[in-house]
Design a protein around this motif. Structure first.
Motif, PDB file in Angstrom:
ATOM      1  N   PRO A   1       0.807  -1.238   0.000  1.00 34.58           N
ATOM      2  CA  PRO A   1       0.000   0.000   0.000  1.00 34.58           C
ATOM      3  C   PRO A   1       0.833   1.278   0.000  1.00 34.58           C
ATOM      4  CG  PRO A   1      -0.877  -1.595   1.567  1.00 34.58           C
ATOM      5  CD  PRO A   1       0.430  -2.157   1.083  1.00 34.58           C
ATOM      6  N   SER A   2       2.043   1.240   0.542  1.00 34.12           N
ATOM      7  CA  SER A   2       2.868   2.444   0.614  1.00 34.12           C
ATOM      8  C   SER A   2       3.668   2.705  -0.659  1.00 34.12           C
ATOM      9  CB  SER A   2       3.836   2.342   1.791  1.00 34.12           C
ATOM     10  OG  SER A   2       4.699   1.221   1.631  1.00 34.12           O
ATOM     11  N   PHE A   3       3.532   1.846  -1.657  1.00 34.01           N
ATOM     12  CA  PHE A   3       4.345   1.986  -2.869  1.00 34.01           C
ATOM     13  C   PHE A   3       3.873   3.186  -3.704  1.00 34.01           C
ATOM     14  CE2 PHE A   3       4.734   1.126  -7.438  1.00 34.01           C
ATOM     15  CZ  PHE A   3       6.106   1.034  -7.538  1.00 34.01           C
ATOM     16  N   LYS A   4       4.843   3.929  -4.235  1.00 31.36           N
ATOM     17  CA  LYS A   4       4.567   5.032  -5.148  1.00 31.36           C
ATOM     18  C   LYS A   4       5.332   4.800  -6.441  1.00 31.36           C
ATOM     19  CE  LYS A   4       3.682   8.485  -1.556  1.00 31.36           C
ATOM     20  NZ  LYS A   4       4.068   9.818  -1.004  1.00 31.36           N
ATOM     21  N   ALA A   5       4.657   5.038  -7.546  1.00 27.31           N
ATOM     22  CA  ALA A   5       5.281   4.799  -8.847  1.00 27.31           C
ATOM     23  C   ALA A   5       6.498   5.694  -9.027  1.00 27.31           C
ATOM     24  CB  ALA A   5       4.275   5.037  -9.971  1.00 27.31           C
ATOM     25  N   PRO A   6       7.632   5.174  -9.515  1.00 26.71           N
ATOM     26  CA  PRO A   6       8.819   6.009  -9.750  1.00 26.71           C
ATOM     27  C   PRO A   6       8.563   7.044 -10.835  1.00 26.71           C
ATOM     28  CG  PRO A   6       9.119   3.807 -10.664  1.00 26.71           C
ATOM     29  CD  PRO A   6       7.848   3.767  -9.881  1.00 26.71           C
ATOM     30  N   THR A   7       9.057   8.237 -10.623  1.00 29.88           N
ATOM     31  CA  THR A   7       8.820   9.327 -11.579  1.00 29.88           C
ATOM     32  C   THR A   7       9.523   9.081 -12.914  1.00 29.88           C
ATOM     33  OG1 THR A   7      10.702  10.504 -10.592  1.00 29.88           O
ATOM     34  CG2 THR A   7       8.486  11.022  -9.756  1.00 29.88           C
ATOM     35  N   ASP A   8      10.674   8.409 -12.872  1.00 28.84           N
ATOM     36  CA  ASP A   8      11.416   8.139 -14.114  1.00 28.84           C
ATOM     37  C   ASP A   8      11.091   6.782 -14.702  1.00 28.84           C
ATOM     38  OD1 ASP A   8      12.498   6.840 -11.983  1.00 28.84           O
ATOM     39  OD2 ASP A   8      14.600   7.135 -12.575  1.00 28.84           O
ATOM     40  N   GLY A   9      10.028   6.141 -14.216  1.00 26.26           N
ATOM     41  CA  GLY A   9       9.607   4.855 -14.750  1.00 26.26           C
ATOM     42  C   GLY A   9      10.378   3.692 -14.148  1.00 26.26           C
ATOM     43  N   PHE A  10       9.889   2.492 -14.409  1.00 31.77           N
ATOM     44  CA  PHE A  10      10.547   1.287 -13.910  1.00 31.77           C
ATOM     45  C   PHE A  10      11.793   0.991 -14.740  1.00 31.77           C
ATOM     46  CE2 PHE A  10       6.151   0.798 -12.599  1.00 31.77           C
ATOM     47  CZ  PHE A  10       6.276   0.368 -11.284  1.00 31.77           C
ATOM     48  N   LYS A  11      12.858   0.581 -14.069  1.00 34.14           N
ATOM     49  CA  LYS A  11      14.108   0.278 -14.751  1.00 34.14           C
ATOM     50  C   LYS A  11      14.213  -1.218 -15.024  1.00 34.14           C
ATOM     51  CE  LYS A  11      16.632   4.163 -12.728  1.00 34.14           C
ATOM     52  NZ  LYS A  11      17.811   4.588 -11.930  1.00 34.14           N
ATOM     53  N   GLU A  12      14.836  -1.537 -16.140  1.00 36.75           N
ATOM     54  CA  GLU A  12      14.994  -2.935 -16.516  1.00 36.75           C
ATOM     55  C   GLU A  12      16.076  -3.579 -15.669  1.00 36.75           C
ATOM     56  OE1 GLU A  12      16.045  -5.695 -20.438  1.00 36.75           O
ATOM     57  OE2 GLU A  12      15.607  -3.558 -20.640  1.00 36.75           O
ATOM     58  N   ARG A  13      15.778  -4.751 -15.130  1.00 38.45           N
ATOM     59  CA  ARG A  13      16.752  -5.479 -14.322  1.00 38.45           C
ATOM     60  C   ARG A  13      17.642  -6.339 -15.226  1.00 38.45           C
ATOM     61  NH1 ARG A  13      14.871  -9.735  -9.760  1.00 38.45           N
ATOM     62  NH2 ARG A  13      14.262  -7.845  -8.626  1.00 38.45           N
ATOM     63  N   THR A  14      18.916  -6.378 -14.895  1.00 35.12           N
ATOM     64  CA  THR A  14      19.815  -7.268 -15.621  1.00 35.12           C
ATOM     65  C   THR A  14      19.552  -8.705 -15.203  1.00 35.12           C
ATOM     66  OG1 THR A  14      21.466  -6.900 -13.918  1.00 35.12           O
ATOM     67  CG2 THR A  14      21.616  -5.544 -15.906  1.00 35.12           C
ATOM     68  N   ASN A  15      20.100  -9.632 -15.966  1.00 32.38           N
ATOM     69  CA  ASN A  15      19.827 -11.046 -15.724  1.00 32.38           C
ATOM     70  C   ASN A  15      20.336 -11.494 -14.363  1.00 32.38           C
ATOM     71  OD1 ASN A  15      18.781 -11.041 -18.240  1.00 32.38           O
ATOM     72  ND2 ASN A  15      20.216 -12.498 -19.129  1.00 32.38           N
ATOM     73  N   VAL A  16      19.505 -12.272 -13.683  1.00 30.53           N
ATOM     74  CA  VAL A  16      19.927 -12.903 -12.449  1.00 30.53           C
ATOM     75  C   VAL A  16      20.724 -14.161 -12.762  1.00 30.53           C
ATOM     76  CG1 VAL A  16      19.088 -14.043 -10.359  1.00 30.53           C
ATOM     77  CG2 VAL A  16      18.004 -11.959 -11.165  1.00 30.53           C
ATOM     78  N   ALA A  17      20.410 -14.807 -13.877  1.00 32.19           N
ATOM     79  CA  ALA A  17      21.090 -16.042 -14.266  1.00 32.19           C
ATOM     80  C   ALA A  17      21.560 -15.934 -15.705  1.00 32.19           C
ATOM     81  CB  ALA A  17      20.156 -17.242 -14.110  1.00 32.19           C
ATOM     82  N   ASN A  18      22.618 -16.624 -16.020  1.00 33.25           N
ATOM     83  CA  ASN A  18      23.124 -16.702 -17.382  1.00 33.25           C
ATOM     84  C   ASN A  18      22.435 -17.872 -18.078  1.00 33.25           C
ATOM     85  OD1 ASN A  18      24.593 -16.552 -19.697  1.00 33.25           O
ATOM     86  ND2 ASN A  18      26.409 -17.554 -18.861  1.00 33.25           N
TER      87      ASN A  18
END
Length: 626
Positions: free
Chosen positions: A332-349
């Motif tokens: 409930p306390s989450f607020k959308a980031p102003t610069d948008g969601f960032k892409e995460r790099t791979n956790v696994a190869n």
């Protein structure tokens, strides 16, 4: 939180809404079809062009009233009906049909790839947490976004598919949360409603899809067929233009029915894995990735996915609620980031499923810290037993051994019969026998559930052979007429029924073609009597438990059956009558046997396993907890 039956009632209301919207859409398409083709084939227009040009369309229509073009209406209606029925029958086979259309590849249960094994373990954990059959697992290797879907007609032929991006970019807990979300669709019965929705929307948008197919064919045709390609191009444009009405209506119907279900699936996922933060983080990762290119199949099945597969030009046509609102429901306390969601790099190869996968470790700022999720208790599975249960042909040895009798002479004959199969060898049999001796009834039952994907990997011929082999072992007990403990016979028969359920077609050999009230009452009386005998040692207690159940469920006038010898074939016939009942009646029967078992306010392990087995066979959630 809505329970299973409240959700089933809502699904029935949604199905009624689907029927109404579908009928309205068909009526609108048919009316437009006859109007459109009525104009095209009205020969009076060509012969009265001067009248139309100099005196106007109104004067022409006053002198030449509009004529309905009934052939076009009949053809359009027939086309919609035929395609809808065809699509629905096609999807009844199981979720594997949809997975293949979307380019997914099946994960073999005996895979050695680390990420595939991790995915299989997560699916098994969530199946145990959701108390349902372990489904087959697929991976969409060509999709880099984070997504997943569950599909099937029933819980027994359901599949779960995840994208390559979900394996690459999600941690194990986040992947588990996404899989739990899909399991909630299976448990709540959404997959059957989704099948109806796919069939209905495919039918009304089929004309547009046909135009797209013709356009694609015309674009790839050879240069020597320019005239034919030109005709195809004109026909494709007309069909796409006309079919776009059906496409818009299909999108509206999907949005009207599916959007609220995603919130419920998110809530149920948190109930299964007890980790809302993991699901919220998975949604954040999905929001940071680009959506895939438009694809006809993805558009058709867009409402099945964990996250939307495309951005509609009007938000009202979206099959999923806004991803930010879904995250805020979990945090409930989450607020959308102003610069948008960032892409995460791979956790696994994850190199095209060919090279050995490795795990990269990131700093605390990169990977969110989340609470440990639920883990399935499979410690009783040794390495040898795990290898056997995940190998399709080893199941020929392992699964029938669960049905062997404790009588020495009969067991020897059953083992000889088992060794006569070309898929059974003595070495594997010795290993399986030593490992199974360590398991209790509940653990043996879980073993059958875990073997479901392996059995499903077998070809049709081998599935039938496995079913026949199991039947032969059980019939040897019936023919020998040895006085074995009744609770042991019933549990072994339930094991057999679950095995037959997993081999699908083999189970249909003894299904009743017709049923009547007398047969249903006989089946109810038979199984309630069995539960009363098994759950209570004293004869008077057995009678009291049966009579109390009859009074509770308004089945007065019945007396308990004196069951001295258990007959597997008769029990199979009676169970077949109960399986074909509607959900409400199946649930009433399950409540009846649960009431009988709990009459003395105590449910032992054998009764718990038995109730769990009946719930699985009747495609219902088990009310008995561990």
């Amino acid at each position: 939180m809505k329970n299973f039956f409240q959700q089933q009632a809502e699904n029935r209301r949604a199905s009624a809404l689907l029927v109404c919207l579908f009928c309205l859409a068909v009526a609108l398409i048919v009316v437009i079809a006859q109007w459109f083709f009525g104009l095209i084939f009205d020969a009076r227009i060509a012969s009265n062009l001067n009248l139309i040009l100099y005196r106007g369309w109104d004067v022409f229509r006053e002198q030449n009233p509009y004529q309905w073009h009934l052939p076009s209406a009949v053809i359009t209606f027939s086309l919609i009906a035929i395609t809808g029925i065809y699509k629905y029958r096609q999807l009844r086979v199981g979720g594997g049909q949809i997975a293949k259309q979307l380019g997914a590849t099946r994960v073999q249960p005996n895979t050695f790839h680390p990420l595939e094994k991790q995915l299989l373990n997560v699916v098994e954990e969530m199946a145990i947490a959701a108390r349902t059959t372990v489904p087959s697992v697929y991976i969409q290797l060509h999709q880099s976004q984070v997504n997943a879907f569950a599909a099937g007609h029933t819980n027994h032929n359901a599949v779960i598919s995840v994208t390559r991006g979900a394996l690459e970019k999600l941690t194990r807990d986040e992947l588990q949360a996404v899989v739990a979300h899909e399991f909630s669709h299976i448990v709540n019965g959404d997959i059957k409603l989704n099948n109806r929705l796919v069939a209905a929307t495919f039918a009304i948008s089929f004309i547009g899809l046909l135009g797209e197919w013709i356009l694609q064919h015309a674009a790839t045709s050879r240069r020597g067929r320019n005239n034919s390609s030109g005709f195809e191009l004109v026909a494709a444009i007309i069909l796409i233009s006309y079919g776009y009405i059906g496409t818009l209506l299909a999108d509206f119907i999907k949005a009207a029915i599916c959007r609220r279900r995603e919130y419920l699936a998110d809530a149920n996922a948190c109930q299964f894995n007890r980790n809302p933060e993991a699901l919220a983080n998975a949604l954040k990762v999905a929001a940071g990735l680009r959506l895939p290119h438009r694809n006809a199949h993805y558009h058709q099945y867009s409402h099945l996915f964990f996250n939307q597969t495309r951005t509609p030009w009007v938000s009202s046509f979206s099959t999923h609620p806004p991803i930010i609102k879904r995250i805020q429901k979990l945090q409930p306390s989450f607020k959308a980031p102003t610069d948008g969601f960032k892409e995460r790099t791979n956790v696994a190869n994850y190199q095209a499923m060919q090279l050995t996968a490795t795990r990269e470790y990131f700093s605390e700022n990169t990977i969110p810290i989340i609470k440990p999720s639920v883990r399935a208790n499979t410690d009783h599975l040794s390495a040898k037993l795990s290898q056997l249960v995940h190998d399709p042909y080893s199941c020929f040895t392992l699964i029938p051994m669960l049905l062997l009798s404790d009588d020495f002479e009969l067991r020897s004959n059953q083992l000889n019969n088992l060794l006569s199969s070309q898929y059974v060898d003595a070495f594997t049999l010795d290993i399986a026998e030593a490992e199974l001796a360590k398991l209790c009834n509940k653990q043996r039952f879980e073993l059958i559930e875990l073997a479901a994907p392996s059995i499903d990997c077998l070809p049709r011929k081998q599935k039938d052979e496995l079913a026949n082999l199991c039947w032969q072992i059980i019939l040897m007990v019936d023919n020998k007429q040895i006085n074995l403990p009744l609770n042991h016979q019933l549990l072994v028969w339930l094991y057999l029924e679950i095995i037959l359920m997993q081999t699908t077609r083999a189970k249909n050999k003894l299904l009743l073609k017709t049923r009547n009230t007398k047969q249903l009452i006989q089946a109810w009386r038979y199984f309630v009597s069995l539960v009363a005998i098994i759950g209570h040692n004293d004869i008077q207690d057995q009678q009291h438990a049966f009579v109390a159940t009859c009074q509770q469920f308004n089945m007065k006038g019945l007396t308990a059956l004196p069951i001295t010898q258990f007959d597997s074939q008769s029990a199979h016939q009676m169970l077949a009558a109960l399986i074909s009942l509607p959900v409400k009646n199946r649930n009433a029967f399950l409540q009846a046997i649960e009431f009988t078992a709990n009459w003395d306010n105590e449910i032992n392990e054998a009764e718990q396993t038995m109730l769990y087995s009946f719930a699985l066979l009747l495609d219902l959630p088990s009310a008995v907890t561990d």
